[in-house]
Design an enzyme around this catalytic site. Structure first.
Site, PDB file in Angstrom:
ATOM      1  N   SER A 140      -6.526   5.023   3.552  1.00 38.40           N
ATOM      2  CA  SER A 140      -5.920   5.778   4.982  1.00 38.40           C
ATOM      3  C   SER A 140      -6.275   7.226   4.757  1.00 38.40           C
ATOM      4  O   SER A 140      -6.485   7.645   3.520  1.00 38.40           O
ATOM      5  CB  SER A 140      -4.694   5.319   5.023  1.00 38.40           C
ATOM      6  OG  SER A 140      -4.009   6.409   5.649  1.00 38.40           O
ATOM      7  N   TYR A 153       3.830   3.661   1.458  1.00 40.23           N
ATOM      8  CA  TYR A 153       2.530   3.722   2.209  1.00 40.23           C
ATOM      9  C   TYR A 153       1.581   4.829   1.337  1.00 40.23           C
ATOM     10  O   TYR A 153       0.216   4.316   0.924  1.00 40.23           O
ATOM     11  CB  TYR A 153       2.701   4.083   3.695  1.00 40.23           C
ATOM     12  CG  TYR A 153       1.272   3.653   4.354  1.00 40.23           C
ATOM     13  CD1 TYR A 153       1.217   2.364   4.532  1.00 40.23           C
ATOM     14  CD2 TYR A 153       0.544   4.868   4.725  1.00 40.23           C
ATOM     15  CE1 TYR A 153       0.066   2.299   5.468  1.00 40.23           C
ATOM     16  CE2 TYR A 153      -0.628   4.578   5.409  1.00 40.23           C
ATOM     17  CZ  TYR A 153      -1.148   3.174   6.031  1.00 40.23           C
ATOM     18  OH  TYR A 153      -2.177   2.808   6.739  1.00 40.23           O
TER      19      TYR A 153
HETATM   20  P1  NAD Z   1      -2.229  -4.473  12.254  1.00 37.68           P
HETATM   21  O1  NAD Z   1      -0.726  -4.477  12.119  1.00 37.68           O
HETATM   22  O2  NAD Z   1      -3.076  -4.319  13.467  1.00 37.68           O
HETATM   23  O3  NAD Z   1      -2.946  -5.733  11.367  1.00 37.68           O
HETATM   24  C1  NAD Z   1      -2.484  -6.087  10.043  1.00 37.68           C
HETATM   25  C2  NAD Z   1      -3.079  -7.395   9.891  1.00 37.68           C
HETATM   26  O4  NAD Z   1      -2.623  -7.938   8.413  1.00 37.68           O
HETATM   27  C3  NAD Z   1      -2.397  -8.457  10.615  1.00 37.68           C
HETATM   28  O5  NAD Z   1      -2.914  -9.388  11.175  1.00 37.68           O
HETATM   29  C4  NAD Z   1      -1.201  -8.974   9.781  1.00 37.68           C
HETATM   30  O6  NAD Z   1      -0.774 -10.289  10.119  1.00 37.68           O
HETATM   31  C5  NAD Z   1      -1.963  -8.846   8.435  1.00 37.68           C
HETATM   32  N1  NAD Z   1      -1.161  -9.013   7.489  1.00 37.68           N
HETATM   33  C6  NAD Z   1       0.057  -8.212   7.238  1.00 37.68           C
HETATM   34  N2  NAD Z   1       0.586  -8.585   5.990  1.00 37.68           N
HETATM   35  C7  NAD Z   1      -0.129  -9.653   5.440  1.00 37.68           C
HETATM   36  C8  NAD Z   1      -0.108 -10.354   4.074  1.00 37.68           C
HETATM   37  N3  NAD Z   1       0.733 -10.183   3.253  1.00 37.68           N
HETATM   38  N4  NAD Z   1      -1.241 -11.098   3.893  1.00 37.68           N
HETATM   39  C9  NAD Z   1      -2.441 -11.274   4.863  1.00 37.68           C
HETATM   40  N5  NAD Z   1      -2.317 -10.768   5.832  1.00 37.68           N
HETATM   41  C10 NAD Z   1      -1.492  -9.903   6.242  1.00 37.68           C
HETATM   42  O7  NAD Z   1      -2.661  -3.317  11.332  1.00 37.68           O
HETATM   43  P2  NAD Z   1      -4.031  -2.264  11.319  1.00 37.68           P
HETATM   44  O8  NAD Z   1      -3.703  -0.996  11.782  1.00 37.68           O
HETATM   45  O9  NAD Z   1      -5.398  -3.056  11.831  1.00 37.68           O
HETATM   46  O10 NAD Z   1      -4.242  -2.002   9.746  1.00 37.68           O
HETATM   47  C11 NAD Z   1      -4.928  -2.723   8.949  1.00 37.68           C
HETATM   48  C12 NAD Z   1      -5.143  -1.954   7.735  1.00 37.68           C
HETATM   49  O11 NAD Z   1      -5.538  -0.703   8.078  1.00 37.68           O
HETATM   50  C13 NAD Z   1      -3.814  -1.792   6.893  1.00 37.68           C
HETATM   51  O12 NAD Z   1      -4.136  -1.719   5.515  1.00 37.68           O
HETATM   52  C14 NAD Z   1      -3.428  -0.377   7.285  1.00 37.68           C
HETATM   53  O13 NAD Z   1      -2.664   0.305   6.229  1.00 37.68           O
HETATM   54  C15 NAD Z   1      -4.871   0.424   7.468  1.00 37.68           C
HETATM   55  N6  NAD Z   1      -4.734   1.640   8.115  1.00 37.68           N
HETATM   56  C16 NAD Z   1      -4.340   1.581   9.469  1.00 37.68           C
HETATM   57  C17 NAD Z   1      -4.244   2.690  10.283  1.00 37.68           C
HETATM   58  C18 NAD Z   1      -3.992   2.875  11.764  1.00 37.68           C
HETATM   59  O14 NAD Z   1      -3.938   3.934  12.260  1.00 37.68           O
HETATM   60  N7  NAD Z   1      -3.956   1.839  12.304  1.00 37.68           N
HETATM   61  C19 NAD Z   1      -5.127   3.879   9.597  1.00 37.68           C
HETATM   62  C20 NAD Z   1      -5.354   4.009   8.438  1.00 37.68           C
HETATM   63  C21 NAD Z   1      -5.265   2.901   7.576  1.00 37.68           C
END
Ligand code: NAD
Length: 258
Positions: A140, A153
């Site tokens: 991130s 985080y």
């Molecule tokens: P999201 O909540 O839409 O999707 C996350 C997915 O991970 C979900 O399907 C959830 O069920 C699954 N999950 C959660 N805990 C889990 C576990 N213990 N085992 C297996 N699956 C699990 O979130 P997103 O925004 O798509 O985030 C995905 C990744 O991207 C994360 O690592 C997040 O930190 C990172 N990220 C997101 C953003 C953002 O702005 N959305 C920015 C930077 C990084």
């Protein structure tokens, strides 16, 4: 095609960024294992990508050692290999440091860091056996910057840089590369949840949370998209040499330029 028949395991891929990467990798010819907490949701997402020869849904809590080992074994039994791992599953929990419940701190680190370690450990022997592989960690902007309330985080996302660098050094002799993608704010469920929460905590409107907090430091006031992140993931996954390993790339509309 860039990923012709390559087997790609993507965690947290039932929705959000993980699902976007699954779609992009499937379009590039990859065979996709969609891993997520619930078998039904993983299977439903996989079914949109292709039949059982092209996509498989598996239940896997990335924070649990046995679940990860079993899940990776299932992928190998089904597809015969693992070429690419995208360690993407993640959550967000916000509190000021002095109020952060220890159980929630540990849960965050378990999903982000234990999950990255356990999936890496389970996949590497298969990659080493075939003499090639690519591992991508979902970092991130918070792998490089800090924000208030996000101690767990930010700590976890910084930690992934260290893991990727070690895997890059150990994996090189076996043709395995490891890199980190560092997105800015992407409008997924994870972020949609934060907008009203932050508006309440800060006593400002939801529009102001987006404009003045989330996107204030971007060059153009735009969210990064799932498609942007998936394109970077494809580049990391398919890069042809060890020239691109142990690296992290920020994709954030200029919010972070480190
Ligand atoms: P999201 O909540 O839409 O999707 C996350 C997915 O991970 C979900 O399907 C959830 O069920 C699954 N999950 C959660 N805990 C889990 C576990 N213990 N085992 C297996 N699956 C699990 O979130 P997103 O925004 O798509 O985030 C995905 C990744 O991207 C994360 O690592 C997040 O930190 C990172 N990220 C997101 C953003 C953002 O702005 N959305 C920015 C930077 C990084």
């Amino acid at each position: 095609m860039q990923l012709e028949n390559k087997v790609c395991l993507i965690t947290g891929a039932a929705r959000g960024i993980g699902f976007g990467i699954a779609q992009r990798f499937a379009a590039a010819g990859g065979r996709i294992a969609v891993a997520d907490l619930e078998a039904k949701e993983a299977a439903a997402a996989a079914a949109t990508l292709g039949d059982a020869t092209r996509a498989l849904g598996i239940a896997m809590n990335v924070a649990e050692e046995a679940a990860v080992d079993d899940g990776v074994a299932k992928v190998v039994a089904h597809f015969g290999a693992i070429d690419i791992l995208v360690s993407n599953a993640g959550i967000q929990i916000v509190h000021p440091v002095e109020e952060f419940p220890f159980a929630e701190w540990k849960r965050m680190l378990a999903i982000h860091l234990d999950g990255a370690f356990l999936t890496t450990r389970a996949c590497l022997p298969h990659m080493y056996r075939q003499g090639r592989g690519a591992i991508l960690y979902m970092g991130s902007v918070h792998s490089k910057e800090a924000s208030p309330l996000k101690a767990a985080y930010v700590t976890a996302k910084h930690g992934l840089l260290g893991l990727a660098r070690v895997v890059a050094k150990e994996g090189a002799a076996h043709g395995v590369r490891a890199n980190v993608i560092c997105p800015g704010f992407v409008k997924t469920a994870l972020v949609e949840k934060q907008i009203p929460e932050q508006a309440k905590t800060l006593g400002i409107s939801e529009q102001d949370v987006v404009k003045k907090i989330m996107l204030a430091n971007t060059v153009d006031g735009e969210f990064t998209t799932v498609e942007d992140v998936a394109e970077v993931a494809l580049t990391f996954a398919t890069f042809p040499s060890n020239a691109l390993t142990g690296q992290s790339l920020v994709v954030s509309h200029g919010w972070c330029m480190n």
